[in-house]
Design an enzyme around this catalytic site. Structure first.
Site, PDB file in Angstrom:
ATOM      1  N   ASP A  96       7.667  16.842   8.267  1.00  0.00           N
ATOM      2  CA  ASP A  96       6.702  16.104   7.078  1.00  0.00           C
ATOM      3  C   ASP A  96       5.220  16.248   6.757  1.00  0.00           C
ATOM      4  O   ASP A  96       4.890  14.622   6.654  1.00  0.00           O
ATOM      5  CB  ASP A  96       7.914  15.086   6.953  1.00  0.00           C
ATOM      6  CG  ASP A  96       7.506  14.676   5.147  1.00  0.00           C
ATOM      7  OD1 ASP A  96       7.095  15.429   3.960  1.00  0.00           O
ATOM      8  OD2 ASP A  96       7.746  13.261   4.464  1.00  0.00           O
ATOM      9  N   THR A 155      11.210   5.785   1.455  1.00  0.00           N
ATOM     10  CA  THR A 155      13.026   6.032   0.890  1.00  0.00           C
ATOM     11  C   THR A 155      13.052   4.603   1.364  1.00  0.00           C
ATOM     12  O   THR A 155      14.428   4.570   0.956  1.00  0.00           O
ATOM     13  CB  THR A 155      13.164   6.794   1.479  1.00  0.00           C
ATOM     14  OG1 THR A 155      12.650   7.408   2.834  1.00  0.00           O
ATOM     15  CG2 THR A 155      13.482   8.684   0.102  1.00  0.00           C
ATOM     16  N   TYR A 156      12.640   4.175   2.451  1.00  0.00           N
ATOM     17  CA  TYR A 156      13.049   3.135   3.593  1.00  0.00           C
ATOM     18  C   TYR A 156      12.740   1.542   3.312  1.00  0.00           C
ATOM     19  O   TYR A 156      12.591   1.138   3.953  1.00  0.00           O
ATOM     20  CB  TYR A 156      14.078   3.245   4.847  1.00  0.00           C
ATOM     21  CG  TYR A 156      13.091   3.904   5.739  1.00  0.00           C
ATOM     22  CD1 TYR A 156      12.556   3.563   6.550  1.00  0.00           C
ATOM     23  CD2 TYR A 156      13.450   4.881   6.109  1.00  0.00           C
ATOM     24  CE1 TYR A 156      11.790   3.444   7.619  1.00  0.00           C
ATOM     25  CE2 TYR A 156      12.868   5.640   6.924  1.00  0.00           C
ATOM     26  CZ  TYR A 156      11.543   4.528   8.268  1.00  0.00           C
ATOM     27  OH  TYR A 156      11.303   4.717   9.355  1.00  0.00           O
ATOM     28  N   GLY A 157      11.849   2.105   2.296  1.00  0.00           N
ATOM     29  CA  GLY A 157      11.181   0.688   2.414  1.00  0.00           C
ATOM     30  C   GLY A 157      10.207   0.780   2.087  1.00  0.00           C
ATOM     31  O   GLY A 157       9.084   1.680   1.553  1.00  0.00           O
ATOM     32  N   ILE A 185       0.817  -1.367   0.406  1.00  0.00           N
ATOM     33  CA  ILE A 185      -0.081  -0.143   0.014  1.00  0.00           C
ATOM     34  C   ILE A 185       0.482   1.469  -0.026  1.00  0.00           C
ATOM     35  O   ILE A 185       0.257   2.224   0.109  1.00  0.00           O
ATOM     36  CB  ILE A 185      -0.747   0.015   0.713  1.00  0.00           C
ATOM     37  CG1 ILE A 185      -0.124   0.113   2.447  1.00  0.00           C
ATOM     38  CG2 ILE A 185      -2.059  -0.841   1.316  1.00  0.00           C
ATOM     39  CD1 ILE A 185      -0.558  -0.001   4.052  1.00  0.00           C
ATOM     40  N   GLY A 186       2.535   0.895   0.238  1.00  0.00           N
ATOM     41  CA  GLY A 186       2.429   2.459   0.276  1.00  0.00           C
ATOM     42  C   GLY A 186       4.325   1.511  -0.087  1.00  0.00           C
ATOM     43  O   GLY A 186       4.681   0.367  -0.658  1.00  0.00           O
ATOM     44  N   GLU A 187       5.443   3.360  -0.981  1.00  0.00           N
ATOM     45  CA  GLU A 187       6.871   3.117  -1.163  1.00  0.00           C
ATOM     46  C   GLU A 187       7.053   3.877  -0.453  1.00  0.00           C
ATOM     47  O   GLU A 187       7.240   5.697  -0.596  1.00  0.00           O
ATOM     48  CB  GLU A 187       6.894   2.635  -2.695  1.00  0.00           C
ATOM     49  CG  GLU A 187       8.089   2.965  -3.277  1.00  0.00           C
ATOM     50  CD  GLU A 187       7.678   1.117  -3.065  1.00  0.00           C
ATOM     51  OE1 GLU A 187       8.194   0.465  -4.004  1.00  0.00           O
ATOM     52  OE2 GLU A 187       9.648   0.988  -2.624  1.00  0.00           O
ATOM     53  N   VAL A 195       5.632  -1.010   1.848  1.00  0.00           N
ATOM     54  CA  VAL A 195       4.231  -0.525   3.253  1.00  0.00           C
ATOM     55  C   VAL A 195       3.400  -1.814   2.996  1.00  0.00           C
ATOM     56  O   VAL A 195       3.404  -1.913   1.467  1.00  0.00           O
ATOM     57  CB  VAL A 195       3.994   0.306   4.021  1.00  0.00           C
ATOM     58  CG1 VAL A 195       3.047   0.521   4.798  1.00  0.00           C
ATOM     59  CG2 VAL A 195       4.431   1.569   3.884  1.00  0.00           C
ATOM     60  N   LYS A 242       5.433  -1.743   8.100  1.00  0.00           N
ATOM     61  CA  LYS A 242       6.236  -0.843   6.904  1.00  0.00           C
ATOM     62  C   LYS A 242       7.841  -1.460   7.335  1.00  0.00           C
ATOM     63  O   LYS A 242       8.136  -2.030   8.329  1.00  0.00           O
ATOM     64  CB  LYS A 242       6.864   0.650   8.239  1.00  0.00           C
ATOM     65  CG  LYS A 242       7.235   1.955   7.608  1.00  0.00           C
ATOM     66  CD  LYS A 242       7.350   2.820   7.954  1.00  0.00           C
ATOM     67  CE  LYS A 242       8.001   4.146   7.528  1.00  0.00           C
ATOM     68  NZ  LYS A 242       7.715   5.519   8.066  1.00  0.00           N
TER      69      LYS A 242
END
Lengths: 514, 251
Positions: free
Chosen positions: A163, A35-37, A31-33, A39, A54
């Site tokens: 952020d 910088t450090y991996g 469901i997500g992408e 999801v 995550k």
């Protein structure tokens, strides 16, 4: 996590130490992408509970466990609030190199670590980018109030999020909004003495002081981002979509006027002020550009988009703004419609597919496709019309946005202070056909790359110079706990709705302040 | 770092003396006594401080690193977690948690400089591997409160800032024992102020009375710290080596 009574140990805590394996979960879908991996949405096998995993990639880490993950874990372990994403646990998976005996321990640092979060159905960007999606004014107020409540809690606990953007605001199907992705978050001390990096916050939401190179800053940086999101929700599209830092500053100046020693005392001492100082005079145009917003919304927005961070409104004061205490009141999150799951990662993918499809159609018909625009809030100050929501089974891929208000809309005239829901009318989307090129922004659980144009990692983990007290603690007291433990960390629910009398507004989010 | 000690995991995880003074069975099987167990922890605390001095990181990092190490040894044996590797690893992890990072290779360099003994030799890979194990052993709770901040606040309040240096040094020495696992940081700070004021012959009775702090606890900490100073004189390198040697034995 329950807070123990003073003098007692918390015995609820799990007695077993060490983390479980990721094998306790069954991955369902990415469901997500970030910088450090990646999801994943996953199901805990034992309980059937849906969670978000995550991944913190550990290979190629020459310095072991990434400091960004350490910051995030440290911060999430101490924040417990209804409007902050909950870190449930941390699980590990063995690295690729198992030794002959199948012994895993030895190479654990080459494996992966997963942070297990409660699962949230949407992120704000994904939700608002849905074709035909329009938020109502009470809905926007409801999201904004939750955002501010969560952020106020962070700031009271001396955490800067750094952020804040739509894709980091997760929303569940109960209408709850939670701050997520604390990968860039930092503790701060109230004296602002620490030198912090100015390469944080996704460009479009980055405040002028960071763009001008300050390294001493505080909670006001998050409030600028909140202002950008607020305006975006009302306006229907991002308000300051700069392509690079100079352009971003220029867009800010065009909207908010040029900073000088009058409106921002001390600005000329900020490192890059002279490099970016506009050559021509520029007037503040917030009221002009957003004249279609209602009076209270505009008032609040003005105070969020204040150039001088020291004059910018705090989360606490924003919660007290007239905007939240005038009709139509923020609605109860539970009354909000339920939507089919949408994360920016997914909507982006869907949009890509849609674009490809449209381009194919274009090649055939030489006909310009209509791209969907994010629509401003619907005009009625009531519930969402049921027919506006795509039904759960409605195919998303090829559906043209149901044009409700039409892109060719009037700007709502500024209404007099006559009260009543009608004065909350919002204008239509003046631009129409807006295509949010949000390349590079991460999904809500991610630490997305930023700035959006995707240049090199702006945030080096190693070099954070500066001694000085980090993260001040004011909670020490002699002679026993001196804070109120009674108030559960909540402020976002209870007493919401039209019966609210304004007299009790402070009680809601003051209970956990010191 | 957190704003509120009382809501922190540190507070929730405070332990009783009996819980801290436990030699876990793998170590016990090797004949390690409680005294030796404490001795090794003290030695490793000094080792962490020495490494930190060479690398030049803040005292706060040292304090956090020692706390991590002591927490680990309430749950894991020295047999399983070699103190000579755990100590530098805790310093490495604490440097990240306290935002004073240094590179792992720098650590390895100073380890080699500090000890010729090859039992202390570790490579980057060993440190990184141990880091993961430490994180798990700590259950990823990384926030630690220290007495330093309350110390300065209290001294200011008492109008005895001239005691700062002495009491600060005393606080540093409290990390040679397990106080940080057992008492709220401000209590440790108070005990150090108490000792410092007695040594400097300052009358603090009225101030302490007004604080309404539990003076029994303050005095207990003070007595233990003073006992430690007495006993430290008879600690020798040989006793430490002997204790560490026991761990290397096959059970």
């Amino acid at each position: 996590m329950a807070v123990a009574v003073p003098g007692q140990l918390n015995l609820d805590e799990s007695p077993s130490w060490g983390s479980r394996s990721v094998d306790c979960f069954e991955k369902l879908e990415q469901i997500g992408e970030g910088t450090y991996g990646q999801v994943f949405m996953a199901r805990e096998i034992k309980t059937g509970e849906i969670v978000a995993l995550k991944k913190i990639r550990m290979d190629n880490e020459r310095e072991g466990f990434p400091i960004t993950a350490i910051r995030e874990i440290k911060i999430l372990k101490k924040l417990h609030h209804d409007n902050v994403i909950k870190l449930k646990e941390i699980v590990t998976s063995p690295g690729p190199e198992k030794d002959d005996n199948g012994k895993l321990d030895g190479n654990k640092y080459k494996g992966s670590i997963y942070m297990v979060f409660e699962y949230m159905d949407h992120d704000l960007t994904g939700l608002s980018d849905r074709p035909g999606m329009r938020f109502t004014v009470p809905q926007i107020k409801c999201y904004m109030r939750q955002l501010l409540t969560g952020l106020h809690y962070c700031h009271v606990n001396q955490v800067l999020h750094r952020d804040i953007k739509g894709s980091n605001l997760l929303i569940d199907n109960e209408g709850n909004l939670k701050l997520a992705d604390f990968g860039l978050a930092r503790s701060f001390s109230n004296d602002h003495n620490g030198n912090l990096t100015n390469r944080v916050i996704t460009l479009w939401y980055r405040p002028p002081e960071l763009l001008l190179g300050t390294t001493k800053y505080g909670p006001a940086v998050d409030m600028w981002s909140v202002g950008c999101i607020f305006a975006e929700l009302l306006h229907g599209k991002p308000i300051l979509p700069g392509k690079n830092e100079p352009e971003q500053l220029n867009k800010i100046f065009e909207l908010c006027g040029a900073p000088d020693e009058v409106n921002w005392p001390g600005v000329s001492k900020i490192p890059w002020y002279n490099n970016f100082k506009p050559s021509r005079p520029m007037k503040r145009r917030v009221r002009e550009v957003f004249k279609h917003f209602d009076r209270h919304a505009l008032e609040l927005l003005e105070r969020m988009l204040t150039l001088d961070p020291s004059q910018r409104i705090s989360a606490k004061d924003a919660l007290d703004a007239e905007y939240f205490w005038n009709d139509p009141l923020p609605c109860d999150p539970k009354s909000l419609p339920k939507y089919e799951s949408s994360h920016e990662f997914q909507t982006k993918k869907k949009r890509q597919q849609q674009r490809q499809h449209e381009e194919a159609a274009k090649r055939q018909k030489l006909q310009h496709p209509q791209q969907h625009a994010r629509l401003p809030p619907i005009q009625q100050a009531g519930q969402v019309h049921p027919q506006l929501r795509p039904g759960p089974n409605q195919p998303m891929l090829n559906s043209q946005p149901p044009v409700v208000a039409g892109p060719s809309h009037h700007y709502g005239k500024p209404r007099g202070p006559s009260g009543g829901p009608n004065r909350y009318q919002q204008g239509g989307n003046p631009g129409g056909g807006y295509n949010p090129a949000r390349g590079g922004q991460g999904g809500g659980y991610n630490s997305g790359p930023y700035p959006p144009q995707g240049r090199g990692a702006p945030y080096t983990a190693s070099g954070m110079p500066g001694p000085g007290p980090r993260g001040g603690g004011s909670g020490y007291g002699v002679g026993g706990p001196n804070y109120s433990q009674g108030g559960p960390y909540r402020g976002s629910d209870g007493g919401r709705g039209s019966n609210m009398i304004s007299g009790n507004r402070n009680q809601q989010y003051n209970s956990w302040q010191q | 770092m957190a704003a509120n000690f009382w809501a922190s995991s540190h507070y929730k995880q405070l332990l009783e003396q009996e819980e801290v003074d436990v030699v876990l069975s793998p170590d016990k099987e090797k004949g390690l006594t409680l005294e030796e167990f404490k001795l090794i922890k003290m030695h490793m605390s000094n080792y962490i401080a020495k490494l930190a001095q060479s690398i030049k990181v803040r005292q706060r990092v040292v304090a956090t690193a020692i706390t991590y190490m002591r927490r680990v040894y309430t749950r894991k044996s020295m047999t399983e977690y070699d103190p000579r590797l755990l100590a530098p690893t805790c310093l490495y992890l604490a440097s990240k948690a306290e935002e004073s990072t240094f590179q792992a290779r720098l650590l390895v360099f100073y380890i080699k400089k500090q000890y010729n003994d090859e039992k202390y030799r570790f490579e980057i890979k060993d440190i990184l591997e141990m880091e993961m194990k430490v994180l798990e052993a700590l259950n990823y709770y990384l926030v630690v409160y220290h007495p330093y901040r309350p110390l300065s606040q209290l001294l200011q309040d008492a109008g005895m800032t001239e005691l700062t240096q002495l009491s600060w040094g005393l606080v540093n020495d409290t990390y040679k024992m397990d106080f940080i696992l057992m008492y709220p940081p401000y209590m440790i700070a108070l005990a150090c102020i108490y000792i410092a004021s007695v040594l400097k012959e300052k009358d603090t009775t009225a101030w302490f009375e007004e604080l309404r702090a539990d003076m029994n606890v303050v005095k207990n900490i003070s007595m233990e710290l003073l006992d430690f100073y007495d006993s430290q004189k008879i600690i020798t390198e040989e006793r430490i080596s002997a204790a560490l040697h026991k761990l290397a034995l096959k059970p």
